[in-house]
Design an enzyme around this catalytic site. Structure first.
Site, mmCIF file in Angstrom:
data_model
loop_
_atom_site.group_PDB
_atom_site.id
_atom_site.type_symbol
_atom_site.label_atom_id
_atom_site.label_comp_id
_atom_site.label_asym_id
_atom_site.label_seq_id
_atom_site.Cartn_x
_atom_site.Cartn_y
_atom_site.Cartn_z
ATOM 1 N N SER A 86 0.860 -1.183 0.000
ATOM 2 C CA SER A 86 0.000 0.000 0.000
ATOM 3 C C SER A 86 0.892 1.226 0.000
ATOM 4 O O SER A 86 2.050 1.170 0.436
ATOM 5 C CB SER A 86 -0.875 0.012 1.249
ATOM 6 N N TYR A 119 -2.164 -1.501 10.124
ATOM 7 C CA TYR A 119 -2.175 -1.504 8.653
ATOM 8 C C TYR A 119 -0.837 -0.991 8.118
ATOM 9 O O TYR A 119 -0.221 -1.608 7.249
ATOM 10 C CB TYR A 119 -3.335 -0.637 8.150
HETATM 11 P P1 NAD Z 1 -11.954 -5.150 -0.212
HETATM 12 O O1 NAD Z 1 -12.316 -5.131 1.240
HETATM 13 O O2 NAD Z 1 -12.895 -4.508 -1.159
HETATM 14 O O3 NAD Z 1 -11.664 -6.626 -0.684
HETATM 15 C C1 NAD Z 1 -10.831 -7.460 0.089
HETATM 16 C C2 NAD Z 1 -11.212 -8.873 -0.202
HETATM 17 O O4 NAD Z 1 -10.459 -9.727 0.682
HETATM 18 C C3 NAD Z 1 -12.681 -9.148 0.064
HETATM 19 O O5 NAD Z 1 -13.185 -9.953 -0.980
HETATM 20 C C4 NAD Z 1 -12.660 -9.908 1.381
HETATM 21 O O6 NAD Z 1 -13.754 -10.798 1.514
HETATM 22 C C5 NAD Z 1 -11.340 -10.650 1.266
HETATM 23 N N1 NAD Z 1 -10.840 -11.064 2.563
HETATM 24 C C6 NAD Z 1 -10.694 -10.301 3.663
HETATM 25 N N2 NAD Z 1 -10.258 -11.057 4.678
HETATM 26 C C7 NAD Z 1 -10.132 -12.302 4.184
HETATM 27 C C8 NAD Z 1 -9.728 -13.526 4.753
HETATM 28 N N3 NAD Z 1 -9.382 -13.605 6.042
HETATM 29 N N4 NAD Z 1 -9.689 -14.626 3.968
HETATM 30 C C9 NAD Z 1 -10.053 -14.557 2.673
HETATM 31 N N5 NAD Z 1 -10.467 -13.430 2.087
HETATM 32 C C10 NAD Z 1 -10.497 -12.319 2.843
HETATM 33 O O7 NAD Z 1 -10.512 -4.492 -0.292
HETATM 34 P P2 NAD Z 1 -9.704 -3.923 -1.555
HETATM 35 O O8 NAD Z 1 -9.795 -2.454 -1.518
HETATM 36 O O9 NAD Z 1 -10.053 -4.666 -2.789
HETATM 37 O O10 NAD Z 1 -8.220 -4.299 -1.088
HETATM 38 C C11 NAD Z 1 -7.496 -5.412 -1.608
HETATM 39 C C12 NAD Z 1 -6.077 -5.305 -1.139
HETATM 40 O O11 NAD Z 1 -5.510 -4.074 -1.576
HETATM 41 C C13 NAD Z 1 -5.909 -5.325 0.380
HETATM 42 O O12 NAD Z 1 -4.735 -6.024 0.726
HETATM 43 C C14 NAD Z 1 -5.757 -3.866 0.728
HETATM 44 O O13 NAD Z 1 -5.076 -3.663 1.931
HETATM 45 C C15 NAD Z 1 -4.974 -3.377 -0.469
HETATM 46 N N6 NAD Z 1 -5.077 -1.942 -0.704
HETATM 47 C C16 NAD Z 1 -6.259 -1.383 -1.069
HETATM 48 C C17 NAD Z 1 -6.294 -0.028 -1.294
HETATM 49 C C18 NAD Z 1 -7.549 0.661 -1.722
HETATM 50 O O14 NAD Z 1 -7.539 1.891 -1.787
HETATM 51 N N7 NAD Z 1 -8.615 -0.030 -2.043
HETATM 52 C C19 NAD Z 1 -5.152 0.759 -1.114
HETATM 53 C C20 NAD Z 1 -3.978 0.150 -0.729
HETATM 54 C C21 NAD Z 1 -3.948 -1.213 -0.537
#
Ligand code: NAD
Length: 251
Positions: A142, A155
């Site tokens: 991230s 985080y």
């Molecule tokens: P989101 O919450 O929309 O999706 C995350 C997915 O992971 C969901 O489908 C959830 O069900 C699944 N998940 C969560 N815990 C789980 C577990 N214990 N076992 C199996 N599945 C699990 O989040 P996102 O925004 O799509 O983020 C995806 C990744 O990108 C994450 O690692 C997040 O930290 C990272 N990220 C996102 C952003 C952003 O702005 N969206 C920014 C930086 C990093």
């Protein structure tokens, strides 16, 4: 260029958000994508959607925080498909709280999903990739692995550690033809961030703080994943590719 024909990719947390965008993009360039989430119903519903017209998707339900189940799932993928060529450690969670109220079990929960699980899954997948003579591991960091905001210490710590884990695995696995990289998304409008998008002040902060002056789009992260998974990225190793509209390099 950037084709993934014949490759088997396991993407954790791929029923929605960035994982789902990566799943769509990878199927689009020829991969077979194994969709992961915590319920059979969710993973097979999304796998069916991806399979339409391609036949190149299946599902596997497990909670990445259950490290035994996660390790076993890698074996199941290899049994079913004969290989695991690409592992994307995408599943991730957030917990926000002022420091004084930040409970230890919440710290442990975030570290478990965001850091312990990628380590366990990478270890299990690497064994098969070494046997196959190569592979791709893509972790999800991230912009919060480079800079920080208040109230999200677990985080920030977990995503910073992902950068270190990525380097550590890259140097160890490179001789086996395996690359290990991370993607560092900036603020992307996904379900995880819905409360922030709907918070007018936070939304404006993201727009003001990002040189691109907007939130990222999931397909912009997915494109980076396709690149890192491709043969063309064979000399890119141990890196965090920040896809953040320039947020991390602006003051
Ligand atoms: P989101 O919450 O929309 O999706 C995350 C997915 O992971 C969901 O489908 C959830 O069900 C699944 N998940 C969560 N815990 C789980 C577990 N214990 N076992 C199996 N599945 C699990 O989040 P996102 O925004 O799509 O983020 C995806 C990744 O990108 C994450 O690692 C997040 O930290 C990272 N990220 C996102 C952003 C952003 O702005 N969206 C920014 C930086 C990093």
């Amino acid at each position: 260029m950037f084709r993934l024909d014949g490759k088997v990719a396991l993407i954790t947390g791929s029923t929605r958000g960035l994982g789902w965008a990566m799943a769509q993009a990878m199927v689009g360039v020829g991969a077979h994508v194994v969709v992961n989430g915590r319920t059979e119903q969710a993973v097979w519903a999304k796998a069916a959607e991806l399979s339409l017209g391609t036949g190149r998707s299946s599902g596997i339900a497990f909670d990445v925080a259950d490290l035994s189940a996660a390790t076993a799932a890698v074996e199941t993928v290899v049994e079913r498909h004969g290989a695991i060529d690409i592992l994307v450690n995408n599943a991730g969670i957030q917990h926000r709280s002022p420091l004084a109220d930040f409970e230890q079990h919440e710290w442990d929960r975030v570290m478990g999903v965001n850091l312990d699980a990628p380590f366990a899954l990478a270890r299990a997948a690497a064994v098969h990739m070494m046997g196959a003579g190569g592979g791709r591991i893509i972790n999800t960091g991230s912009v919060m692995g480079q800079i920080a905001r208040p109230t999200i210490p677990a985080y920030v710590a977990s995503k910073s550690a992902i950068a270190g884990l990525t380097r550590a695995l890259a140097v160890e696995l490179a001789p086996h033809g395996i690359t290990v990289n991370a993607i560092g998304p900036g603020y992307v409008a996904t379900e995880m961030n819905t409360p922030l998008v709907n918070d007018a002040a936070f939304n404006q902060m993201v727009i003001d703080r990002t040189p691109a002056a907007r939130w990222g789009r999931p397909h912009e992260i997915a494109a980076a994943a396709v690149f890192l998974a491709s043969d063309e990225a064979s000399y890119v190793n141990g890196q965090v590719l920040l896809v953040d509209g320039g947020m991390s390099i602006a003051l």
